[in-house]
Motif scaffolding. Sequence first.
Motif, short mmCIF file in Angstrom:
data_model
loop_
_atom_site.label_atom_id
_atom_site.label_comp_id
_atom_site.label_asym_id
_atom_site.label_seq_id
_atom_site.Cartn_x
_atom_site.Cartn_y
_atom_site.Cartn_z
N PHE A 220 40.64 51.42 3.85
CA PHE A 220 39.98 52.53 3.17
C PHE A 220 40.95 53.72 3.09
O PHE A 220 40.98 54.55 3.99
N PRO A 221 41.77 53.79 2.07
CA PRO A 221 42.79 54.85 1.99
C PRO A 221 42.17 56.21 1.69
O PRO A 221 41.22 56.33 0.92
N ALA A 222 42.74 57.23 2.31
CA ALA A 222 42.35 58.62 2.04
C ALA A 222 43.64 59.42 1.87
O ALA A 222 44.56 59.30 2.68
N PHE A 223 43.68 60.23 0.83
CA PHE A 223 44.91 60.94 0.46
C PHE A 223 44.66 62.45 0.45
O PHE A 223 43.71 62.92 -0.17
N PHE A 224 45.50 63.20 1.17
CA PHE A 224 45.42 64.66 1.17
C PHE A 224 46.45 65.19 0.18
O PHE A 224 47.65 65.15 0.45
N ASP A 225 45.97 65.67 -0.96
CA ASP A 225 46.84 66.14 -2.03
C ASP A 225 47.48 67.47 -1.63
O ASP A 225 46.85 68.33 -1.01
N ILE A 226 48.76 67.65 -2.01
CA ILE A 226 49.46 68.88 -1.67
C ILE A 226 48.87 70.09 -2.38
O ILE A 226 49.05 71.23 -1.96
N ASN A 227 48.12 69.86 -3.46
CA ASN A 227 47.50 70.96 -4.19
C ASN A 227 46.22 71.46 -3.55
O ASN A 227 45.61 72.41 -4.04
N LEU A 228 45.79 70.85 -2.47
CA LEU A 228 44.60 71.32 -1.76
C LEU A 228 44.93 72.62 -1.02
O LEU A 228 45.96 72.72 -0.36
N PRO B 86 54.39 65.66 -14.63
CA PRO B 86 55.16 66.87 -14.26
C PRO B 86 55.17 67.09 -12.76
O PRO B 86 54.12 67.03 -12.11
N GLY B 87 56.37 67.33 -12.23
CA GLY B 87 56.50 67.55 -10.80
C GLY B 87 56.43 66.28 -9.98
O GLY B 87 56.41 66.33 -8.75
N GLY B 88 56.41 65.12 -10.67
CA GLY B 88 56.32 63.85 -9.94
C GLY B 88 55.00 63.66 -9.24
O GLY B 88 54.91 62.97 -8.22
N ARG B 89 53.94 64.26 -9.80
CA ARG B 89 52.62 64.21 -9.15
C ARG B 89 51.93 62.87 -9.36
O ARG B 89 52.16 62.17 -10.34
N TYR B 90 51.06 62.55 -8.41
CA TYR B 90 50.18 61.40 -8.52
C TYR B 90 48.74 61.92 -8.49
O TYR B 90 48.27 62.41 -7.46
N GLU B 91 48.09 61.84 -9.64
CA GLU B 91 46.70 62.32 -9.74
C GLU B 91 45.78 61.25 -9.17
O GLU B 91 45.16 60.48 -9.88
N VAL B 92 45.70 61.23 -7.83
CA VAL B 92 44.96 60.17 -7.15
C VAL B 92 43.45 60.30 -7.34
O VAL B 92 42.77 59.32 -7.65
N TYR B 93 42.94 61.52 -7.20
CA TYR B 93 41.50 61.73 -7.27
C TYR B 93 41.10 62.38 -8.58
O TYR B 93 41.85 63.16 -9.17
N GLY B 94 39.87 62.06 -9.01
CA GLY B 94 39.39 62.56 -10.30
C GLY B 94 39.24 64.06 -10.34
O GLY B 94 39.51 64.69 -11.36
N ASP B 95 38.81 64.67 -9.23
CA ASP B 95 38.58 66.11 -9.21
C ASP B 95 38.72 66.61 -7.79
O ASP B 95 37.90 66.28 -6.92
N LEU B 96 39.74 67.42 -7.53
CA LEU B 96 39.97 67.94 -6.18
C LEU B 96 38.95 68.98 -5.78
O LEU B 96 38.82 69.31 -4.60
N ASP B 97 38.20 69.51 -6.76
CA ASP B 97 37.19 70.53 -6.47
C ASP B 97 35.77 69.98 -6.58
O ASP B 97 34.81 70.74 -6.69
N SER B 98 35.65 68.66 -6.55
CA SER B 98 34.33 68.05 -6.68
C SER B 98 33.42 68.49 -5.54
O SER B 98 33.86 68.67 -4.40
N ARG B 99 32.10 68.65 -5.86
CA ARG B 99 31.15 69.07 -4.85
C ARG B 99 30.59 67.90 -4.06
O ARG B 99 29.88 68.08 -3.08
N ALA B 100 30.90 66.68 -4.48
CA ALA B 100 30.48 65.48 -3.77
C ALA B 100 31.43 64.35 -4.15
O ALA B 100 32.19 64.46 -5.10
N ASN B 101 31.37 63.27 -3.38
CA ASN B 101 32.24 62.12 -3.66
C ASN B 101 33.69 62.56 -3.83
O ASN B 101 34.33 62.31 -4.84
N TYR B 102 34.20 63.23 -2.78
CA TYR B 102 35.53 63.80 -2.83
C TYR B 102 36.60 62.76 -3.17
O TYR B 102 37.59 63.07 -3.82
N LEU B 103 36.40 61.54 -2.70
CA LEU B 103 37.43 60.51 -2.82
C LEU B 103 37.24 59.64 -4.05
O LEU B 103 37.73 58.50 -4.09
N ARG B 104 36.56 60.16 -5.08
CA ARG B 104 36.42 59.40 -6.32
C ARG B 104 37.78 59.30 -6.98
O ARG B 104 38.42 60.29 -7.32
N LEU B 105 38.26 58.07 -7.17
CA LEU B 105 39.59 57.84 -7.70
C LEU B 105 39.69 58.24 -9.16
O LEU B 105 38.72 58.11 -9.92
N ALA B 106 40.84 58.74 -9.56
CA ALA B 106 41.08 59.06 -10.97
C ALA B 106 41.12 57.77 -11.78
O ALA B 106 41.27 56.68 -11.23
#
Length: 303
Positions: free
Chosen positions: A49-57, A210-230
């Motif tokens: 069950f992978p969980a990723f902490f994005d640097i943009n958080l 841009p910036g070599g980013r990986y948009e792992v999650y659909g929405d970093l500001d989601s109010r629920a289902n934080y780990l919904r994959l992009a």
Amino acid sequence: YYNCTDLENGGTYPANSKYVHPYCAELFNEKLVPFGFHVLSLPGYKEGFPAFFDINLSADRAQQFYQYLEEGHYIEKSETQNINVQLVTYNVELRTFANIKILFDFTVAGKIEISNSIEAVRVELYETTQDFIRLGMEVALAIGALVAFSLEMKELVESHQKYGTVQAYFRSAWNYVDLLSIGLQIACITIWWWSYVYNNASQFSVSDSPGGRYEVYGDLDSRANYLRLAGSCYSVVPDSEDEVLNELCDPNLVRGAAMKDLSTMLLAMEDCATTLSEYMTLSGINIILMISRCLKLMDFQPR
């Protein structure tokens, strides 16, 4: 936040069960409570069950992600077998990646065994003037190894011509040291140029975003289902919870593709580190042998 129609098969609703649209078995448990975490197979990692902490958080948002994992019982005493924590940093001045890994193993006896590793990898090998100076020295070293091998083979042939057998060459223990040292030197050169430079470093790349980013999650500001994959064909949180989610993203996107691309990049970085470690190990052994070969050339006179 939990849209069963977003799934590839549209969600399943087993007969004689509580699962009815919009509550599917993939996203909800038997009490129709949504799952917080989902299994994802990633290249180079055990299924989990992978969980990723994005640097943009932000700091506050990262804390919310942590609370989401904690309150969702991401770590369950009776079920969790191991936790693999991985942190990747990049030093711009040194053009070097650092791959930091910590593994927590939960043993049957209740003990938690911890192991860690830190690997530094540079994949931009020839960028500066100093790099090209090093390149010249690497080429000179390769030529020197070939010359040394040629001279050693010449000595072997001369020994055969003089004594009628190659066994005369191997009567001296120093010749064994010479052959071993030269063989290791050629092996190191092969590992460096073929395995590391050509197959690993030159092939290494990060995301094209841009910036070599990986948009792992659909929405970093989601109010629920934080780990919904992009790649789930909707990326905007509705203002109203009753609002129907529209397909707002490219339907050709693959769910979890960014997470898999990220794991592929991390695996490539680990391959670079492993190859470099092998190269450094063999080089260290060869340095000792070369020092021994220097003793062969010395003439120690009695006092």
